[in-house]
Design a protein around this motif. Structure first.
Motif, mmCIF file in Angstrom:
data_model
loop_
_atom_site.group_PDB
_atom_site.id
_atom_site.type_symbol
_atom_site.label_atom_id
_atom_site.label_comp_id
_atom_site.label_asym_id
_atom_site.label_seq_id
_atom_site.Cartn_x
_atom_site.Cartn_y
_atom_site.Cartn_z
ATOM 1 N N THR A 296 0.600 -0.990 -0.008
ATOM 2 C CA THR A 296 -0.091 0.166 -0.412
ATOM 3 C C THR A 296 1.511 0.935 0.609
ATOM 4 O OG1 THR A 296 -1.439 -1.133 1.153
ATOM 5 C CG2 THR A 296 -1.923 1.344 1.148
ATOM 6 N N LYS A 297 0.279 1.905 -0.918
ATOM 7 C CA LYS A 297 0.643 3.918 -0.954
ATOM 8 C C LYS A 297 -0.280 4.346 -0.567
ATOM 9 C CE LYS A 297 3.132 7.263 -3.529
ATOM 10 N NZ LYS A 297 3.212 7.337 -5.511
ATOM 11 N N GLU A 298 0.339 5.242 0.206
ATOM 12 C CA GLU A 298 -1.782 6.180 1.023
ATOM 13 C C GLU A 298 -0.806 7.720 0.272
ATOM 14 O OE1 GLU A 298 -3.064 9.205 4.498
ATOM 15 O OE2 GLU A 298 -2.335 6.880 4.589
ATOM 16 N N ILE A 299 -1.741 8.623 -0.457
ATOM 17 C CA ILE A 299 -1.527 10.071 -1.763
ATOM 18 C C ILE A 299 -2.864 10.391 -1.036
ATOM 19 C CG2 ILE A 299 -0.663 8.559 -3.667
ATOM 20 C CD1 ILE A 299 -2.773 9.048 -5.108
ATOM 21 N N THR A 300 -2.610 11.882 -1.157
ATOM 22 C CA THR A 300 -3.683 12.996 -0.834
ATOM 23 C C THR A 300 -4.329 12.706 -2.784
ATOM 24 O OG1 THR A 300 -2.547 14.385 -2.551
ATOM 25 C CG2 THR A 300 -2.579 13.996 0.096
ATOM 26 N N LEU A 301 -6.178 13.496 -2.538
ATOM 27 C CA LEU A 301 -6.534 13.821 -3.786
ATOM 28 C C LEU A 301 -6.155 14.631 -4.587
ATOM 29 C CD1 LEU A 301 -9.929 14.765 -2.081
ATOM 30 C CD2 LEU A 301 -9.780 13.320 -3.760
ATOM 31 N N VAL A 322 -5.862 6.655 -0.879
ATOM 32 C CA VAL A 322 -6.699 7.863 -1.252
ATOM 33 C C VAL A 322 -7.148 8.457 -0.208
ATOM 34 C CG1 VAL A 322 -7.037 9.668 -2.933
ATOM 35 C CG2 VAL A 322 -6.613 7.753 -3.584
ATOM 36 N N ASN A 323 -6.406 9.348 0.682
ATOM 37 C CA ASN A 323 -7.091 9.682 1.567
ATOM 38 C C ASN A 323 -7.774 10.997 1.374
ATOM 39 O OD1 ASN A 323 -7.541 11.690 4.087
ATOM 40 N ND2 ASN A 323 -5.399 11.207 5.289
ATOM 41 N N VAL A 324 -8.757 11.284 1.655
ATOM 42 C CA VAL A 324 -9.560 12.362 0.850
ATOM 43 C C VAL A 324 -10.282 13.364 1.724
ATOM 44 C CG1 VAL A 324 -11.247 10.833 -0.823
ATOM 45 C CG2 VAL A 324 -12.163 11.378 1.660
ATOM 46 N N ASN A 325 -9.138 13.317 2.638
ATOM 47 C CA ASN A 325 -9.368 14.327 3.696
ATOM 48 C C ASN A 325 -7.347 15.291 4.399
ATOM 49 O OD1 ASN A 325 -12.208 14.225 4.318
ATOM 50 N ND2 ASN A 325 -11.683 12.040 4.818
#
Length: 326
Positions: A296-301, A322-325
């Motif tokens: 897993t890789k986390e990104i922003t909107l 995707v961390n939408v907040n």
């Protein structure tokens, strides 16, 4: 609310991060505060316009959602419930999850399994849920670990990564096909026993090849799927769920009528709720949770649009949450 919005005006196709009025959300009996979404191959196609995935404009992409019910008139859900959504045309014909809020049909939802956080559920997402459906399809066709090796094509991708992890934990000997040999350590960390170069499968092959694998999970389609079928052992099965190489199938009937090979199509979009619940229950039971961070890789909107392009170029491994907040 923040959202990625896709518009089409004459011949101009554009995806951009913007502000959208919540009052413009489509009709539905459940409104959700989105915690996380994902980027899947289909989302990459939608955002870049590389394929006509989006069929209504304007559109918010994002075929996956994990979040908390904010408002509900649906009998099964109330405010505060944690839920997951995969598919059902969301992000294609109904506004999707790459936004801070979503409103939709509650029949499309499943409860978030207690074992998973919202982020973990999206690390799995449609890709992982599809991988589980593929494993279940092979099991239904009698492909057990004692029957022989299982091939996974597109093994570094989202579906492939989770399929490798699941199959290895269930006791199968996994052969991974990839065009990214630099990811050998990654694949072996997920449980891969053997790695082959995708070039061995991606060109036109023989109608019937050497019997090599008891079963396969194919995410690629086209010549690759044809060659996979040609190399399946007598009575084996292939679970086909993708078209990264193409949607054509330049094959012959020989593997099917001479070896009894079964080609099992796997659909995650319109999959009945009963099977969805079973797949998520199996994921909670059979997925090696230590692999979640690996894949897993986390990104922003804001990062979703450039990442979508990289995804289609084969530069992304595993899953993108995707961390939408953020």
């Amino acid at each position: 609310m923040k959202a990625i919005l896709i518009t089409k005006d004459d011949d101009k196709y554009e995806a951009k991060l913007t502000e959208v009025d919540e009052q413009d959300l489509p009709e539905g009996d459940v409104k959700i505060k989105v915690d996380y979404s994902t980027l899947n191959y289909k989302d990459g196609l939608a955002i870049t316009g590389a394929s006509p995935v989006v069929r209504k404009f304007p559109m918010i992409p994002g075929i996956d959602v994990a979040g908390v019910v904010e408002e509900s008139s649906h009998a099964d859900y109330k405010a505060g419930d944690k839920v997951v959504l995969n598919g059902w045309g969301v992000g294609e014909v109904h506004w999707g999850g790459l936004a801070e809020k979503i409103r939709l049909n509650g029949d499309w939802l499943v409860p978030l399994p207690e074992k998973f956080s919202a982020k973990q559920a999206m690390a799995i997402g449609t890709a992982g849920y599809t991988a589980m459906l593929c494993v279940m399809a092979l099991e239904d066709q009698g492909v057990t670990p004692d029957k022989g090796d299982i091939l996974v094509t597109g093994a570094v991708g989202g579906v492939g990564s989770v399929a490798v992890s699941l199959l290895a934990k269930l006791g199968y000997r996994v052969v991974a096909s990839t065009g990214r040999p630099e990811e050998e350590d990654y694949l072996k960390s997920l449980g891969t026993a053997e790695i082959i170069n995708r070039a061995e499968l991606s060109e036109k092959g023989r109608p019937l090849g050497k019997e090599q694998w008891a079963g396969a999970v194919d995410t690629v389609g086209s010549h690759t799927l044809a060659n996979v079928c040609a190399g399946i052992k007598y009575g084996g099965a292939v679970a086909a769920c993708g078209l990264a190489q193409g949607f054509d199938l330049p094959a012959t009937v020989m593997p099917f009528i001479l070896r009894g090979v079964i080609l099992n199509g796997v659909d995650s979009v319109m999959c009945p709720k009963e099977k969805r619940l079973k797949a998520w229950a199996r994921l909670a039971k059979d997925l090696d949770m230590s692999h979640i961070d690996l894949i897993t890789k986390e990104i922003t909107l804001e990062e979703a649009i450039p990442t979508a392009k990289s995804l289609l170029e084969g530069k992304v491994k595993g899953r993108v949450v995707v961390n939408v907040n953020a």
